[in-house]
Design a protein around this motif. Structure first.
Motif, mmCIF file in Angstrom:
data_model
loop_
_atom_site.group_PDB
_atom_site.id
_atom_site.type_symbol
_atom_site.label_atom_id
_atom_site.label_comp_id
_atom_site.label_asym_id
_atom_site.label_seq_id
_atom_site.Cartn_x
_atom_site.Cartn_y
_atom_site.Cartn_z
ATOM 1 N N GLU A 1 -17.534 25.394 -27.787
ATOM 2 C CA GLU A 1 -16.173 24.928 -27.509
ATOM 3 C C GLU A 1 -16.199 23.651 -26.679
ATOM 4 N N VAL A 2 -17.080 23.611 -25.704
ATOM 5 C CA VAL A 2 -17.228 22.417 -24.868
ATOM 6 C C VAL A 2 -17.695 21.233 -25.700
ATOM 7 N N LYS A 3 -18.699 21.451 -26.518
ATOM 8 C CA LYS A 3 -19.239 20.365 -27.339
ATOM 9 C C LYS A 3 -18.192 19.855 -28.322
ATOM 10 N N SER A 4 -17.398 20.751 -28.885
ATOM 11 C CA SER A 4 -16.339 20.337 -29.802
ATOM 12 C C SER A 4 -15.303 19.484 -29.079
ATOM 13 N N ALA A 5 -14.942 19.902 -27.865
ATOM 14 C CA ALA A 5 -13.939 19.153 -27.108
ATOM 15 C C ALA A 5 -14.437 17.770 -26.708
ATOM 16 N N LEU A 6 -15.746 17.617 -26.528
ATOM 17 C CA LEU A 6 -16.308 16.316 -26.158
ATOM 18 C C LEU A 6 -16.380 15.356 -27.332
ATOM 19 N N GLY A 7 -16.147 15.852 -28.531
ATOM 20 C CA GLY A 7 -16.056 14.993 -29.701
ATOM 21 C C GLY A 7 -17.328 14.224 -29.978
ATOM 22 N N GLY A 8 -17.176 12.922 -30.212
ATOM 23 C CA GLY A 8 -18.308 12.091 -30.610
ATOM 24 C C GLY A 8 -19.101 11.502 -29.468
ATOM 25 N N ARG A 9 -18.855 11.914 -28.240
ATOM 26 C CA ARG A 9 -19.616 11.378 -27.111
ATOM 27 C C ARG A 9 -21.101 11.718 -27.250
ATOM 28 N N GLU A 10 -21.952 10.811 -26.788
ATOM 29 C CA GLU A 10 -23.379 11.107 -26.787
ATOM 30 C C GLU A 10 -23.634 12.240 -25.812
ATOM 31 N N LEU A 11 -24.420 13.217 -26.248
ATOM 32 C CA LEU A 11 -24.505 14.466 -25.518
ATOM 33 C C LEU A 11 -25.932 15.001 -25.481
ATOM 34 N N ARG A 12 -26.346 15.487 -24.308
ATOM 35 C CA ARG A 12 -27.603 16.204 -24.159
ATOM 36 C C ARG A 12 -27.296 17.532 -23.458
ATOM 37 N N GLU A 13 -28.201 18.496 -23.621
ATOM 38 C CA GLU A 13 -28.038 19.801 -22.989
ATOM 39 C C GLU A 13 -29.202 20.071 -22.039
ATOM 40 N N PHE A 14 -28.882 20.779 -20.953
ATOM 41 C CA PHE A 14 -29.918 21.240 -20.032
ATOM 42 C C PHE A 14 -29.567 22.645 -19.578
ATOM 43 N N GLY A 15 -30.310 23.631 -20.080
ATOM 44 C CA GLY A 15 -30.065 25.021 -19.728
ATOM 45 C C GLY A 15 -31.142 25.559 -18.814
ATOM 46 N N GLY A 16 -30.944 26.803 -18.406
ATOM 47 C CA GLY A 16 -31.953 27.479 -17.602
ATOM 48 C C GLY A 16 -31.773 27.382 -16.104
ATOM 49 N N ILE A 17 -30.616 26.913 -15.636
ATOM 50 C CA ILE A 17 -30.382 26.882 -14.188
ATOM 51 C C ILE A 17 -30.225 28.325 -13.697
ATOM 52 N N GLU A 18 -30.988 28.683 -12.690
ATOM 53 C CA GLU A 18 -31.082 30.059 -12.240
ATOM 54 C C GLU A 18 -29.848 30.497 -11.436
ATOM 55 N N PRO A 19 -29.669 31.837 -11.271
ATOM 56 C CA PRO A 19 -28.594 32.332 -10.410
ATOM 57 C C PRO A 19 -28.686 31.799 -8.981
ATOM 58 N N ASN A 20 -29.895 31.534 -8.500
ATOM 59 C CA ASN A 20 -30.092 30.783 -7.255
ATOM 60 C C ASN A 20 -30.809 29.504 -7.664
ATOM 61 N N PRO A 21 -30.062 28.428 -7.919
ATOM 62 C CA PRO A 21 -30.655 27.249 -8.549
ATOM 63 C C PRO A 21 -31.823 26.693 -7.749
#
Length: 385
Positions: free
Chosen positions: A49-69
């Motif tokens: 949903e987030v990626k769809s709302a951002l449309g054609g903007r250049e986009l990268r993802e970064f996952g894996g941030i811990e519950p205690n970052p």
């Protein structure tokens, strides 16, 4: 009332379907890094949903941030931003993801060792990348404040920083995004918000009835809706009020012009860093013992808390204070959160290490009166066994 300066530039966009507002909130030419935690953001469809709302903007993802970052994980995000020349960050998650994003935003433009941001508690931050957030877990208030807490795995250090440069530009609060949260996280969120309010309220009187009444109303709201939030996962009104209460608990408003404590948090941070106990659960362990230890210094406000939040008016002053603390413990336990160190497999042998960490991190004069020394912290922990 104490003198104060209040500043909060974060735009709140609240309600169902508000993720779609990202298109107007994020600059059209932004090169965006979306930061998130585990796979729940993807599994629930929020990330799509987030990626769809951002449309054609250049986009990268970064996952894996811990519950205690952790510093180690977040520095990988810093490297990605620098190598890809990204210029806008979007946190999708709860307080941990947003806290981590704040650190990343500051670290990218920091001149020197980024760990110094934490060691200096934010004093050296002079600039940061712009960022926004999509909140999925109400708890920490990080979506509308300028603070963050980061852990360094290598040294078991958990330190906080604040800077006006890391207020989110905006935060989207859609209560429906909380429907799929596990009960444990909902309970943690309620208790976390509750203790945030207590840290700013249960100190000593300074003739600030506006802040007191705000705080008491928020506490009463959490007492009322906390059990409902656990029992009624799809109740929009309950989740909406929980989300907004958690935000107001730590956006600076109720803390303006009043003394603040935060010793429960500082001691709790060391429990999390050393033993991996959920942040909110460490607060539930420490707070009751701390209130009993500091009952004389906090007497006037404890009596006010007993009467206005718990409606306790009968008995001697000491009986009313003890009843209020006991009701607090009962509330935490009713949310499924235990309040003793032994509930988490810890005994007296663990206390030396926690006190040593407090000393190593300079936490030697905690509380609104700066009277909680390591020796007092030890007594608080011993009473929590």
């Amino acid at each position: 009332m104490l003198d104060f300066e209040f500043y909060n530039p974060t735009r709140i966009v609240f309600g169902k379907g508000t993720v779609a507002q990202l298109d107007r909130l994020v600059p059209a030419d932004a090169r965006v890094l979306v930061l998130f935690g585990g796979e729940s953001a993807r599994r629930t469809g929020t990330l799509d949903e987030v990626k769809s709302a951002l449309g054609g903007r250049e986009l990268r993802e970064f996952g894996g941030i811990e519950p205690n970052p952790t510093y180690e994980t977040l520095m990988r995000a810093v490297e990605l931003i620098r190598s890809e020349k990204l210029d806008f960050l979007l946190a999708v998650g709860g307080g941990s993801v947003i806290d981590g994003t704040k650190f990343v935003a500051a670290a990218v433009r920091f001149d020197g060792d980024p760990w110094a941001i934490l060691e200096g508690h934010g004093a050296g931050v002079t600039d940061a990348l712009p960022f926004g957030s999509v909140l999925t877990l109400p708890a920490t208030g990080s979506e509308m404040n300028s603070g963050a807490v980061i852990t360094r795995k290598a040294t078991h250090a958990k330190l906080a920083f604040m800077s006006p440069h890391v207020f989110p530009r905006f935060s989207i609060l859609d209560p429906t995004k909380t429907y799929t949260l596990p009960p444990r996280q909902v309970a943690n969120g309620v208790v976390d918000a509750f203790v945030h309010i207590i840290e700013q309220y249960l100190t000593y009187p300074v003739s600030a009835p506006v802040q007191d009444r705000f705080a008491e109303g928020l506490l009463q709201t959490l007492v009322e809706i906390g059990p409902k939030a656990l029992a009624e996962a799809g109740n929009y009104e309950v989740r909406a009020n929980l989300m907004w209460t958690a935000t107001l608990a730590l956006n600076g408003l109720i803390g303006a012009g009043v003394p603040q404590d935060w010793a429960t948090h500082m001691i709790g941070h060391e429990l999390t860093a050393r033993h991996g106990i959920d942040h909110a659960r460490t607060l539930a362990i420490v707070l009751p013992s701390l209130l009993r230890e500091r009952r004389e210094a906090k007497r006037a406000k404890l009596l006010q808390y007993a009467e206005r939040v718990w409606h306790i008016t009968q008995g001697t002053e000491d009986e009313r204070i003890e009843a209020a603390i006991a009701r607090t413990e009962t509330f935490f336990n009713g949310m499924g959160i235990k309040t003793r160190l032994s509930d988490y497999g810890l005994d007296a042998a663990a206390i030396d290490g926690i006190v040593s960490q407090l000393e190593a991190h300079g936490m030697v004069a905690l509380g609104e009166q700066e009277e909680i020394t390591p020796q007092v912290s030890r007594r608080i922990l011993e009473a929590a066994l």
